[in-house]
Design a protein around this motif. Structure first.
Motif, PDB file in Angstrom:
ATOM      1  N   UNK A  62       0.830  -1.208   0.000  1.00 56.76           N
ATOM      2  CA  UNK A  62       0.000   0.000   0.000  1.00 56.76           C
ATOM      3  C   UNK A  62       0.863   1.255   0.000  1.00 56.76           C
ATOM      4  N   UNK A  63       1.984   1.198   0.744  1.00 54.27           N
ATOM      5  CA  UNK A  63       2.907   2.333   0.757  1.00 54.27           C
ATOM      6  C   UNK A  63       3.574   2.532  -0.602  1.00 54.27           C
ATOM      7  N   UNK A  64       3.962   1.444  -1.233  1.00 52.38           N
ATOM      8  CA  UNK A  64       4.541   1.549  -2.581  1.00 52.38           C
ATOM      9  C   UNK A  64       3.597   2.317  -3.499  1.00 52.38           C
ATOM     10  N   UNK A  65       2.339   1.933  -3.468  1.00 46.42           N
ATOM     11  CA  UNK A  65       1.348   2.568  -4.343  1.00 46.42           C
ATOM     12  C   UNK A  65       1.127   4.029  -3.958  1.00 46.42           C
ATOM     13  N   UNK A  66       0.996   4.280  -2.657  1.00 46.61           N
ATOM     14  CA  UNK A  66       0.726   5.636  -2.180  1.00 46.61           C
ATOM     15  C   UNK A  66       1.895   6.581  -2.474  1.00 46.61           C
ATOM     16  N   UNK A  67       3.124   6.095  -2.243  1.00 48.89           N
ATOM     17  CA  UNK A  67       4.297   6.956  -2.385  1.00 48.89           C
ATOM     18  C   UNK A  67       4.791   7.063  -3.827  1.00 48.89           C
ATOM     19  N   UNK A  68       4.379   6.143  -4.701  1.00 45.40           N
ATOM     20  CA  UNK A  68       4.803   6.196  -6.099  1.00 45.40           C
ATOM     21  C   UNK A  68       6.292   6.012  -6.288  1.00 45.40           C
ATOM     22  N   UNK A  69       6.878   5.101  -5.526  1.00 48.17           N
ATOM     23  CA  UNK A  69       8.341   4.966  -5.514  1.00 48.17           C
ATOM     24  C   UNK A  69       8.869   3.821  -6.376  1.00 48.17           C
ATOM     25  N   UNK A  70       7.988   2.971  -6.891  1.00 49.29           N
ATOM     26  CA  UNK A  70       8.462   1.830  -7.686  1.00 49.29           C
ATOM     27  C   UNK A  70       7.702   1.745  -9.011  1.00 49.29           C
ATOM     28  N   UNK A  71       8.412   1.267 -10.023  1.00 45.23           N
ATOM     29  CA  UNK A  71       7.828   1.088 -11.352  1.00 45.23           C
ATOM     30  C   UNK A  71       7.375  -0.344 -11.588  1.00 45.23           C
ATOM     31  N   UNK A  72       7.802  -1.274 -10.747  1.00 41.57           N
ATOM     32  CA  UNK A  72       7.367  -2.672 -10.809  1.00 41.57           C
ATOM     33  C   UNK A  72       7.792  -3.324  -9.499  1.00 41.57           C
ATOM     34  N   UNK A  73       7.066  -4.378  -9.120  1.00 43.21           N
ATOM     35  CA  UNK A  73       7.390  -5.127  -7.911  1.00 43.21           C
ATOM     36  C   UNK A  73       7.437  -6.609  -8.247  1.00 43.21           C
ATOM     37  N   UNK A  74       8.558  -7.242  -7.925  1.00 39.67           N
ATOM     38  CA  UNK A  74       8.667  -8.696  -8.044  1.00 39.67           C
ATOM     39  C   UNK A  74       8.432  -9.281  -6.656  1.00 39.67           C
ATOM     40  N   UNK A  75       7.432 -10.148  -6.530  1.00 42.22           N
ATOM     41  CA  UNK A  75       7.044 -10.677  -5.227  1.00 42.22           C
ATOM     42  C   UNK A  75       7.641 -12.061  -4.994  1.00 42.22           C
ATOM     43  N   UNK A  76       7.995 -12.329  -3.755  1.00 41.74           N
ATOM     44  CA  UNK A  76       8.548 -13.616  -3.371  1.00 41.74           C
ATOM     45  C   UNK A  76       8.162 -13.913  -1.935  1.00 41.74           C
ATOM     46  N   UNK A  77       8.482 -15.116  -1.461  1.00 36.99           N
ATOM     47  CA  UNK A  77       8.244 -15.499  -0.072  1.00 36.99           C
ATOM     48  C   UNK A  77       9.492 -16.171   0.467  1.00 36.99           C
ATOM     49  N   UNK A  78       9.509 -16.403   1.789  1.00 37.64           N
ATOM     50  CA  UNK A  78      10.643 -17.068   2.415  1.00 37.64           C
ATOM     51  C   UNK A  78      11.639 -16.060   2.960  1.00 37.64           C
ATOM     52  N   UNK A  79      12.768 -16.532   3.444  1.00 38.24           N
ATOM     53  CA  UNK A  79      13.824 -15.655   3.929  1.00 38.24           C
ATOM     54  C   UNK A  79      15.166 -16.241   3.535  1.00 38.24           C
ATOM     55  N   UNK A  80      16.254 -15.628   4.001  1.00 38.62           N
ATOM     56  CA  UNK A  80      17.583 -16.054   3.590  1.00 38.62           C
ATOM     57  C   UNK A  80      17.911 -17.437   4.137  1.00 38.62           C
ATOM     58  N   UNK A  81      17.508 -17.690   5.380  1.00 41.54           N
ATOM     59  CA  UNK A  81      17.817 -18.973   5.995  1.00 41.54           C
ATOM     60  C   UNK A  81      17.113 -20.121   5.282  1.00 41.54           C
ATOM     61  N   UNK A  82      15.952 -19.839   4.717  1.00 47.73           N
ATOM     62  CA  UNK A  82      15.183 -20.887   4.045  1.00 47.73           C
ATOM     63  C   UNK A  82      14.675 -20.383   2.700  1.00 47.73           C
ATOM     64  N   UNK A  83      15.623 -19.920   1.871  1.00 45.59           N
ATOM     65  CA  UNK A  83      15.184 -19.411   0.574  1.00 45.59           C
ATOM     66  C   UNK A  83      14.807 -20.531  -0.378  1.00 45.59           C
ATOM     67  N   UNK A  84      14.839 -21.760   0.131  1.00 50.97           N
ATOM     68  CA  UNK A  84      14.242 -22.866  -0.609  1.00 50.97           C
ATOM     69  C   UNK A  84      12.737 -22.725  -0.726  1.00 50.97           C
ATOM     70  N   UNK A  85      12.114 -21.861   0.073  1.00 50.78           N
ATOM     71  CA  UNK A  85      10.677 -21.614  -0.097  1.00 50.78           C
ATOM     72  C   UNK A  85      10.421 -20.673  -1.263  1.00 50.78           C
ATOM     73  N   UNK A  86      11.435 -19.908  -1.647  1.00 50.56           N
ATOM     74  CA  UNK A  86      11.341 -19.100  -2.865  1.00 50.56           C
ATOM     75  C   UNK A  86      11.774 -19.939  -4.061  1.00 50.56           C
ATOM     76  N   UNK A  87      12.920 -20.593  -3.934  1.00 52.09           N
ATOM     77  CA  UNK A  87      13.381 -21.525  -4.960  1.00 52.09           C
ATOM     78  C   UNK A  87      12.876 -22.918  -4.597  1.00 52.09           C
ATOM     79  N   UNK A  88      11.570 -23.084  -4.584  1.00 50.47           N
ATOM     80  CA  UNK A  88      10.965 -24.317  -4.102  1.00 50.47           C
ATOM     81  C   UNK A  88      11.297 -25.523  -4.972  1.00 50.47           C
TER      82      UNK A  88
END
Length: 734
Positions: A248-274
């Motif tokens: 919502x902040x991205x949209x309100x502030x107009x700070x990004x031209x595109x967003x790539x979404x992902x899940x997980x974290x560094x310790x378990x980035x196998x949830x992103x690279x499933x």
């Protein structure tokens, strides 16, 4: 062939700030090993994808400053003018094919091991890194001047990236990088304007994006790869809480031209690279769909999910889940995936199998490899193209013995190069042992290794004749076959006596007995007697845990034993380790790590703890370990043991033919080669690479031995960039 009209939407251009993406295909940042130190390999790996139709191609994560040094893990770097020069070549090659070049700006703060730079990363608070806890990695807690300084780092790195020629500047806001360290309560313990409430915790990220927009947004697309859910509950970022608020902040502030979404974290980035063993194609869709609903029509959303089917891609776009097809592993498996869709050649797509071998090689500190596409990483250093093959100037007839994956790959490339090939397989189907592997739990996608090559061999039927169900060939049959050259690709088998990496045969281990089995015997249908089954895993990859699940699914009472300190230890590299443990626990499998079987008897096994001997050395004694024996042996009642201990090459045919070399010339045979597991048991990616390499270099002076490759390195006496004493860009705010 022409493109199916229903796929036209995939080739619509999309505006990303001041730049235009020529289609909806976006190669997300992924590690490969070249970094900024091997500019040729880096440029041509990404450039091959640009040639193959990917509208945007990104570097791997790119460190913006020596404080964010990930060594020994190889990232790109945009620290200085040398990096500008080296990464500039990537941009040049990408632009040659009309693709946008993207760079992921990465600052890991309190998680930076800095084993090369030796500098301290700055972090919102001071904590022991959960990623590198065993290395005692801490960040330096930031004050407000530090915050402004680090934002300056990003801006200066962005300027260097623009100088190199990058079109898209992507801020990494995932994998526990600095924006996430500010956003996540588990990392941010501040009590000032940058901590506490969501408004405060999000402040750094928004200020950073505003700074990049002001400095570079009229010339470069400003994007972010954002972790909408870190899977840590309220201590992290939850999709329906802070994840939504951030969008919502991205949209309100107009700070990004595109967003790539992902899940997980560094310790378990196998949830992103499933991995496909645990995550099927499109598993992130519910998270991405929610994100798109917040960002609306004005901000394009990039979504990943190991997507290989164009129909699935179109379905996600039509359903409003995402706007752009993001891909790392599918772009590795087939750099020409977009082109094949555009040309109506969907059946030619070399689909990712989700084995995560590509990830594992980075995790091991190596160069990228892929089970499906063995040309990845070889584009520059060996000059290999995944779709183009140099025609031989010395055509001849070739007999390939063995129709497993290696034999299929060798025959395919030889056929593409203009040789006349006969591929002979003992069984009634192609695929060798991999047919059985693909029938095991969670491994059905791995069957794509076979089906892709079957389709390609069928298209080469004028050059490659496939003979099935011929039974094992004898040396006499090979010698009399009439081929000019022969390739033996007869695979390998599992040891039936329990021999492992550090252990000799196990007393009582004999796979001719009903209660002792090997993996291939299990998949071939040998009955597993009784209720109690022990899996002895000395291999450490997928086979042991897969068979444990297979037996548990059949209602067996399963015990898993391995000599490693962790179950299926290679899973640490493929990002499956945590889910392997979750699966074994869920299935009720009993686990003994750091143990081995001493003896197998009907109805029971004897085990030992591998570290039962004391730390102090005693006087040397013949036939005994010079340490104190503290016990640690015990027995378990067991009805069956499955030995996943080690493999041996099926090289009997090769060895007999080599011994009869004097008969080659009288039978007009120029040479006989071996390849794949017949040479040495290996991971499938390596076996396929070996077979592919042999066929690529079949008309070299010595095809059995690889030709040299280009080694990118500094040669002594040449100037360095930077040189000792050069100033560093001043980013400090005070």
């Amino acid at each position: 062939m022409s493109r199916d009209p229903k796929h036209d939407v995939l080739f619509e251009p999309i505006k990303i700030g001041p730049k235009k993406l020529r289609n909806r295909f976006w190669q997300t940042s992924h590690c490969a090993g070249p970094g900024a130190e091997r500019p040729g390999a880096q440029a041509h790996l990404r450039g091959m994808k640009a040639e193959g139709g990917w509208g945007a191609v990104f570097t791997e994560f790119c460190s913006i400053h020596p404080e964010s040094d990930e060594y020994p893990y190889i990232s790109a770097r945009i620290w200085d003018e040398g990096d500008v020069l080296n990464l500039g070549y990537l941009c040049e090659v990408a632009h040659k094919y009309h693709s946008l070049a993207g760079i992921q700006l990465w600052y890991s703060g309190g998680n930076a091991p800095s084993l090369e730079s030796r500098e301290f990363g700055r972090a919102p608070s001071q904590w022991l890194s959960p990623i590198f806890a065993t290395r005692s990695v801490y960040g330096c807690e930031m004050d407000e001047l530090d915050i402004r300084s680090v934002i300056n780092m990003y801006v200066e790195a962005g300027k260097r990236a623009e100088q190199a020629g990058f079109d898209l500047l992507e801020v990494s806001a995932g994998d526990d990088t600095l924006p996430m360290q500010f956003l996540e309560p588990r990392f941010n313990r501040r009590t000032d304007n940058y901590g506490g409430s969501f408004e405060n915790r999000s402040r750094f990220f928004i200020e950073l994006l505003h700074a990049l927009k002001r400095a570079l947004g009229d010339r470069c697309g400003i994007t972010t790869r954002f972790e909408i859910d870190t899977l840590h509950g309220s201590e992290g970022v939850e999709a329906r809480e802070d994840g939504v608020r951030m969008l919502e902040l991205f949209r309100k502030e107009g700070v990004v031209d595109a967003v790539a979404l992902k899940i997980g974290d560094y310790a378990e980035w196998g949830e992103d690279a499933g991995a496909s063993r645990f995550r099927k194609s499109g598993w992130m869709t519910p998270f991405i769909k929610q994100g798109k609903s917040i960002l609306g029509a004005g901000i394009p959303v990039v979504g990943n999910g190991r997507l290989t089917s164009p129909d699935d891609m179109v379905g996600l776009i039509r359903a409003g889940v995402l706007d752009i097809i993001g891909a790392a592993r599918p772009s590795i498996a087939d750099p020409f995936l977009p082109t094949k869709i555009s040309e109506g050649r969907v059946e030619d797509i070399r689909e990712c199998i989700g084995c995560n071998i590509c990830v594992s090689k980075f995790q091991q500190g190596g160069q990228i490899m892929c089970t499906q596409n063995v040309t990845i990483g070889e584009e520059y250093r060996r000059g290999w193209h995944p779709e183009k093959f140099t025609k031989t100037t010395q055509p001849c007839s070739v007999l390939v013995v063995g129709g497993g994956p290696a034999g299929m790959e060798c025959a395919r490339i030889l056929g593409e190069r203009g040789y006349v090939v006969h591929l002979r397989e003992a069984d009634k189907e192609l695929g060798g042992h991999w047919k059985a592997v693909a029938t095991l739990p969670r491994l059905n996608e791995w069957g794509r290794v076979i089906t892709y090559r079957q389709i390609q061999l069928a298209k080469l039927k004028k050059a490659v004749q496939v003979h099935l169900g011929v039974g094992p060939m004898t040396a006499d049959e090979v010698l009399r076959y009439g081929a000019d050259r022969v390739v033996i690709a007869t695979g390998s088998h599992w040891s039936g006596d329990g021999r492992g990496a550090n252990f000799g045969p196990i007393p009582g281990a004999d796979d001719s007995l009903p209660h002792v089995l090997t993996p291939f015997q299990v998949t071939a249908g040998k009955p597993v007697p009784g209720k109690r089954v022990l899996i002895l895993d000395g291999d450490g990859h997928f086979m042991g845990v897969t068979l444990a699940e297979h037996m548990a699914n059949q209602g067996k009472d399963v015990t898993y034993v391995c000599d490693a300190a962790d179950v299926a230890e290679y899973g640490v590299f493929t990002m499956e380790s945590f889910n392997n443990k979750r699966m074994l626990f869920e299935k009720g499998v009993k686990v003994y790590t750091s143990h081995w079987v001493d003896r197998i008897e009907p109805g029971k096994v004897s085990l030992s703890y591998l570290y039962k001997y004391g730390p102090d050395l005693t006087e040397p004694r013949s036939g005994a370990i010079p340490r104190k024996d503290n016990g640690g042996e015990f027995e378990l009642g067991m009805d069956a043991v499955i030995l996943v201990t080690s493999r041996s090459s099926n090289d009997g045919l090769w060895r007999e033919l080599k011994a009869r070399k004097a008969e080659w010339a009288p039978n007009e045979i120029q040479h006989i080669f071996r390849t794949g597991d017949c040479k040495a048991p290996a991971q499938l990616n390596q076996a396929l690479w070996d077979a592919h390499r042999l066929a690529r270099e079949f008309d070299s002076p010595h095809p059995a031995y690889p030709l040299p490759w280009i080694r990118e390195r500094q040669l002594w006496g040449s100037p360095t960039v930077p040189k000792l004493g050069d100033p560093r860009v001043d980013v400090e705010a005070g």
